[in-house]
Design a protein around this motif. Structure first.
Motif, PDB file in Angstrom:
ATOM      1  N   GLY A  25       0.788  -1.223   0.000  1.00 30.68           N
ATOM      2  CA  GLY A  25       0.000   0.000   0.000  1.00 30.68           C
ATOM      3  C   GLY A  25       0.819   1.271   0.000  1.00 30.68           C
ATOM      4  N   VAL A  26       2.100   1.186  -0.371  1.00 32.17           N
ATOM      5  CA  VAL A  26       2.963   2.362  -0.375  1.00 32.17           C
ATOM      6  C   VAL A  26       2.484   3.339  -1.446  1.00 32.17           C
ATOM      7  CG1 VAL A  26       5.320   3.191  -0.743  1.00 32.17           C
ATOM      8  CG2 VAL A  26       4.927   1.046   0.494  1.00 32.17           C
ATOM      9  N   LYS A  27       2.331   4.598  -1.071  1.00 37.87           N
ATOM     10  CA  LYS A  27       1.839   5.624  -1.997  1.00 37.87           C
ATOM     11  C   LYS A  27       2.948   6.522  -2.522  1.00 37.87           C
ATOM     12  CE  LYS A  27      -2.919   5.918  -0.270  1.00 37.87           C
ATOM     13  NZ  LYS A  27      -2.851   4.678   0.528  1.00 37.87           N
ATOM     14  N   GLN A  28       3.982   6.745  -1.707  1.00 39.60           N
ATOM     15  CA  GLN A  28       5.099   7.579  -2.140  1.00 39.60           C
ATOM     16  C   GLN A  28       6.383   7.078  -1.502  1.00 39.60           C
ATOM     17  OE1 GLN A  28       2.476   9.723  -0.252  1.00 39.60           O
ATOM     18  NE2 GLN A  28       3.386   8.559   1.419  1.00 39.60           N
ATOM     19  N   ILE A  29       7.489   7.364  -2.188  1.00 41.15           N
ATOM     20  CA  ILE A  29       8.805   6.992  -1.677  1.00 41.15           C
ATOM     21  C   ILE A  29       9.695   8.224  -1.750  1.00 41.15           C
ATOM     22  CG2 ILE A  29      10.914   5.714  -2.255  1.00 41.15           C
ATOM     23  CD1 ILE A  29       9.230   3.325  -2.923  1.00 41.15           C
ATOM     24  N   ALA A  61      14.358  10.035   5.349  1.00 35.46           N
ATOM     25  CA  ALA A  61      13.905   9.235   6.486  1.00 35.46           C
ATOM     26  C   ALA A  61      12.936  10.023   7.357  1.00 35.46           C
ATOM     27  CB  ALA A  61      15.101   8.769   7.313  1.00 35.46           C
ATOM     28  N   PHE A  62      13.218  11.302   7.608  1.00 36.06           N
ATOM     29  CA  PHE A  62      12.309  12.116   8.418  1.00 36.06           C
ATOM     30  C   PHE A  62      10.933  12.223   7.757  1.00 36.06           C
ATOM     31  CE2 PHE A  62      16.335  14.534   9.843  1.00 36.06           C
ATOM     32  CZ  PHE A  62      16.524  13.696  10.927  1.00 36.06           C
ATOM     33  N   MET A  63      10.913  12.477   6.448  1.00 32.10           N
ATOM     34  CA  MET A  63       9.629  12.590   5.746  1.00 32.10           C
ATOM     35  C   MET A  63       8.850  11.288   5.823  1.00 32.10           C
ATOM     36  SD  MET A  63      10.735  14.754   2.355  1.00 32.10           S
ATOM     37  CE  MET A  63      11.867  16.141   2.518  1.00 32.10           C
ATOM     38  N   ALA A  64       9.536  10.174   5.575  1.00 41.49           N
ATOM     39  CA  ALA A  64       8.871   8.874   5.637  1.00 41.49           C
ATOM     40  C   ALA A  64       8.378   8.583   7.045  1.00 41.49           C
ATOM     41  CB  ALA A  64       9.833   7.783   5.171  1.00 41.49           C
ATOM     42  N   ALA A  65       9.141   9.000   8.055  1.00 43.65           N
ATOM     43  CA  ALA A  65       8.726   8.782   9.444  1.00 43.65           C
ATOM     44  C   ALA A  65       7.462   9.558   9.775  1.00 43.65           C
ATOM     45  CB  ALA A  65       9.853   9.174  10.394  1.00 43.65           C
ATOM     46  N   ALA A  66       7.333  10.774   9.230  1.00 44.90           N
ATOM     47  CA  ALA A  66       6.114  11.559   9.459  1.00 44.90           C
ATOM     48  C   ALA A  66       4.903  10.862   8.862  1.00 44.90           C
ATOM     49  CB  ALA A  66       6.266  12.952   8.869  1.00 44.90           C
ATOM     50  N   VAL A  67       5.064  10.320   7.656  1.00 45.78           N
ATOM     51  CA  VAL A  67       3.983   9.540   7.049  1.00 45.78           C
ATOM     52  C   VAL A  67       3.604   8.381   7.968  1.00 45.78           C
ATOM     53  CG1 VAL A  67       3.385   8.003   5.124  1.00 45.78           C
ATOM     54  CG2 VAL A  67       4.567  10.169   4.682  1.00 45.78           C
ATOM     55  N   GLY A  68       4.620   7.702   8.504  1.00 42.49           N
ATOM     56  CA  GLY A  68       4.366   6.564   9.386  1.00 42.49           C
ATOM     57  C   GLY A  68       3.673   6.955  10.667  1.00 42.49           C
ATOM     58  N   LYS A  73       0.993   3.381   8.958  1.00 39.05           N
ATOM     59  CA  LYS A  73       1.604   2.534   7.929  1.00 39.05           C
ATOM     60  C   LYS A  73       2.992   3.072   7.624  1.00 39.05           C
ATOM     61  CE  LYS A  73      -0.020  -0.317   5.834  1.00 39.05           C
ATOM     62  NZ  LYS A  73       0.068  -1.779   6.070  1.00 39.05           N
ATOM     63  N   ALA A  74       3.951   2.164   7.496  1.00 39.10           N
ATOM     64  CA  ALA A  74       5.341   2.591   7.356  1.00 39.10           C
ATOM     65  C   ALA A  74       5.545   3.449   6.118  1.00 39.10           C
ATOM     66  CB  ALA A  74       6.264   1.374   7.293  1.00 39.10           C
ATOM     67  N   GLY A  75       6.191   4.612   6.307  1.00 36.45           N
ATOM     68  CA  GLY A  75       6.689   5.389   5.188  1.00 36.45           C
ATOM     69  C   GLY A  75       7.954   4.746   4.664  1.00 36.45           C
ATOM     70  N   VAL A  76       8.362   5.102   3.442  1.00 39.68           N
ATOM     71  CA  VAL A  76       9.480   4.421   2.786  1.00 39.68           C
ATOM     72  C   VAL A  76      10.499   5.422   2.269  1.00 39.68           C
ATOM     73  CG1 VAL A  76      10.169   2.838   0.940  1.00 39.68           C
ATOM     74  CG2 VAL A  76       7.994   2.496   2.127  1.00 39.68           C
ATOM     75  N   ALA A  77      11.781   5.153   2.549  1.00 39.13           N
ATOM     76  CA  ALA A  77      12.903   5.903   2.004  1.00 39.13           C
ATOM     77  C   ALA A  77      13.727   4.965   1.136  1.00 39.13           C
ATOM     78  CB  ALA A  77      13.760   6.489   3.117  1.00 39.13           C
ATOM     79  N   LEU A  78      14.298   5.499   0.053  1.00 39.76           N
ATOM     80  CA  LEU A  78      15.067   4.697  -0.908  1.00 39.76           C
ATOM     81  C   LEU A  78      16.327   5.462  -1.269  1.00 39.76           C
ATOM     82  CD1 LEU A  78      15.140   2.208  -2.860  1.00 39.76           C
ATOM     83  CD2 LEU A  78      13.915   3.634  -4.514  1.00 39.76           C
ATOM     84  N   VAL A  79      17.487   4.850  -0.997  1.00 39.73           N
ATOM     85  CA  VAL A  79      18.757   5.557  -1.200  1.00 39.73           C
ATOM     86  C   VAL A  79      19.784   4.620  -1.816  1.00 39.73           C
ATOM     87  CG1 VAL A  79      18.287   7.037   0.789  1.00 39.73           C
ATOM     88  CG2 VAL A  79      19.700   4.991   1.080  1.00 39.73           C
ATOM     89  N   THR A  80      20.864   5.197  -2.282  1.00 43.68           N
ATOM     90  CA  THR A  80      21.914   4.406  -2.887  1.00 43.68           C
ATOM     91  C   THR A  80      22.905   3.908  -1.833  1.00 43.68           C
ATOM     92  OG1 THR A  80      23.390   4.303  -4.807  1.00 43.68           O
ATOM     93  CG2 THR A  80      23.512   6.291  -3.426  1.00 43.68           C
ATOM     94  N   SER A  81      23.958   3.277  -2.302  1.00 43.79           N
ATOM     95  CA  SER A  81      24.911   2.604  -1.415  1.00 43.79           C
ATOM     96  C   SER A  81      25.856   3.586  -0.732  1.00 43.79           C
ATOM     97  CB  SER A  81      25.731   1.602  -2.241  1.00 43.79           C
ATOM     98  OG  SER A  81      26.314   2.260  -3.360  1.00 43.79           O
TER      99      SER A  81
END
Length: 559
Positions: A25-29, A61-68, A73-81
């Motif tokens: 159910g993730v709406k944004q990343i 991470a902060f933005m995703a945490a606010a969604v959560g 429902k868990a917010g999602v962050a996506l980053v590189t290595s």
């Protein structure tokens, strides 16, 4: 892209990861791409999930945490290595401490390169293990759906927190075979055992000075109705941690002694010292250190979804572990008559009520410039109505707001007292606005904290986020300063130079305002609130009364 629960051949592991995210159910990343994770970003283009590029990974991470925090429902962050992942750590630690459900996905070098000296190679799972509930690398395409699904389960269930998934580049790039797992429903817990609830009801009936101490989990939406029922039935006075802001509504506000945290000198602390029975609801010691409030003379009751994390100053006599709402409803049904307050408890609550009324009547009369914190709080109270969400950064202003600005809607105010992380308020505000784009968000920081995440003004402008950010300006890390002054009678490393925040905001395309006299405060805030989109107001603040925060502050000393 199929997300049906059947065996499927995926052209890329990244496609399967995205399919599992859709099933959750993730709406944004929120994130920043890079070579080791760009295939997942590419796969997102063919999905229903919105990609929101940010300017720093911690802010993702902060933005995703606010969604959560707001949705559950868990917010999602996506980053590189490499540094993409290491930049996440502060955001992940903050979410874990604050109880915000968050899943972060980080790229990693190919599995064959793990033992080589290649660029951006880090043992990210080892890095995240101490600051998350769950940290796992996907070691095989066969494990993709299980790892992603379990990350969400870990982040959302029990006391929520953060989860991290490491995705090696070859896992994302190569074909995969497997099923998409259905999203887990809300875990249905039962109430605590009846016998234990009966025992707590007996102790409440026998207590002379019982007190409710509300923590983060008490403020979850599913618990609020039962909590209010218990408050109405029992008439027991209440205090709360900063994280439980808004859990007490106006109907029970006369019995609310305010929030406790940081310095032990509030009305709520005085109630806790007086208490012979302290009932902690949804509380964790990370919210307010038990050594600060527990004298050891009161009996302790712990009501939560998890057993207590015991330490020397927090060893409950009774634990009611189970669904909080169901437990509170059963406990309320066993309360036979409302509490008659003792004279001392009444005195504390009456004094607290008088202090609130004094600030309401006379706060606007504080006329010095730079502006007194109480005048700013009083002006903010006028604009933060029930339809506004408030996010609060860390600094001296955080204490003034936590003590004197009131909220009557659960999760209306996002405020930290776990990691006490600077820079959270603006990215929190962006995440909060995305959840409810029809609701204005007011975020607040000091000038020190603002510049730790102010690059996200561009993100707010790009999104058209309806956010007002208020900066309390004093050209110093003042919360550190007042503690250094008390301990050492001199300051070290706390001063920095001025910034033209009005021009700074306008450079990003946001509306910029600067309060240049005390009389301008209220009109400027109202004008900024009328902006439909990102706006910034800089307010010079006079912190000369900050030392009073560390003592038994009576507003008659100021007003």
């Amino acid at each position: 892209m199929s997300s049906e629960n059947r065996t499927h051949q995926w052209a890329h592991g990244a496609d399967m990861i995205v399919g599992q995210l859709e099933a959750q159910g993730v709406k944004q990343i929120f994130g920043i791409p890079g070579a080791k994770i760009d295939k997942v970003f590419d796969s997102l283009l063919d999905s229903t999930i919105r990609i929101i590029p940010v300017r720093h990974e911690a802010n993702a991470a902060f933005m995703a945490a606010a969604v959560g925090r707001i949705t559950g429902k868990a917010g999602v962050a996506l980053v590189t290595s490499g540094p993409g992942c290491s930049n996440l750590i502060t955001g992940m630690a903050t979410a874990n401490t604050e109880g915000d459900p968050l899943v972060a996905i980080g790229g990693a070098v190919k599995r064959a390169d793990k033992a080589k000296l290649v660029h951006q190679s880090m043992d990210t799972v080892a890095m995240f293990n101490p600051v998350t509930k769950y940290a796992v690398e996907i070691s095989s395409p066969d494990a993709i759906s299980e790892v992603v699904s379990n990350a969400f389960r870990a982040a959302e269930q029990g006391r929520p927190g953060s989860a991290f998934i490491s995705v090696p580049q070859d896992i994302a790039d190569q074909p995969a075979t497997g099923d998409i797992l259905p999203a887990s429903g809300v875990l249905q817990l039962g109430a605590a055992p009846d016998a234990a609830i009966d025992e707590v009801a007996k102790r409440i009936a026998a207590a002379q000075n019982p007190v409710f101490l509300l923590g983060l989990m008490a403020s979850r939406q599913e618990n609020i109705s039962a909590l209010h029922q218990l408050l109405e039935k029992s008439h027991i006075p209440i205090t709360s941690t900063y994280q439980a802001a808004g859990a007490v509504n106006q109907q029970h506000f006369t019995r609310f002694a305010g929030r406790v945290g940081l310095f032990n000198n509030q009305a709520g602390d005085r109630l806790l010292r007086l208490a012979d029975l302290i009932i902690c609801i949804g509380y964790s010691p990370v919210e307010y250190e038990p050594a600060m409030w527990n004298t050891g003379e009161a009996k302790l009751v712990h009501i939560d979804v998890l057993p207590a994390y015991e330490e020397r100053h927090y060893v409950p006599d009774i634990e009611l572990v189970g669904d909080i709402s169901a437990t509170l409803s059963k406990l309320a049904a066993r309360i036979e008559k409302p509490l008659v307050l003792s004279p001392r408890a009444s005195e504390i609550l009456i004094e607290r009520r008088n202090q609130r009324e004094l600030l309401s009547r006379r706060g606007a009369q504080l006329s010095q410039f730079a502006i007194h914190p109480l005048r700013i709080v009083r002006a903010m109270q006028d604009i933060v109505n029930n339809d506004v969400t408030l996010t609060v950064d860390m600094g001296s202003f955080h204490i003034w707001i936590a003590r004197y600005l009131y909220s009557f809607r659960a999760r209306q105010m996002m405020i930290s007292n776990g990691q006490q992380t600077m820079g959270v308020s603006l990215p929190w505000a962006i995440g909060a606005w995305l959840v409810n784009p029809g609701r204005k968000v007011v975020s607040v920081s000091g000038d020190g904290g603002f510049l730790q995440s102010s690059m996200e003004l561009e993100t707010a402008v790009r999104l058209g986020a309806n956010i007002l950010h208020i900066i309390w300006v004093d050209n110093a890390y003042n919360m550190v300063a007042i503690q250094e002054e008390k301990k050492y009678q001199r300051l070290s490393g706390v001063n920095f130079g001025p910034v033209d925040f009005k021009a700074y905001a306008q450079a990003f395309g946001a509306a910029g305002f600067a309060v240049e006299s005390t009389a301008e405060l209220e009109p400027t805030l109202r004008a900024a609130m009328d902006i439909d989109g990102p706006a910034v107001v800089a307010i010079p603040v006079d912190y000369s009364d900050n030392p009073l925060l560390m003592s038994q502050l009576n507003l008659n000393q100021i007003l």
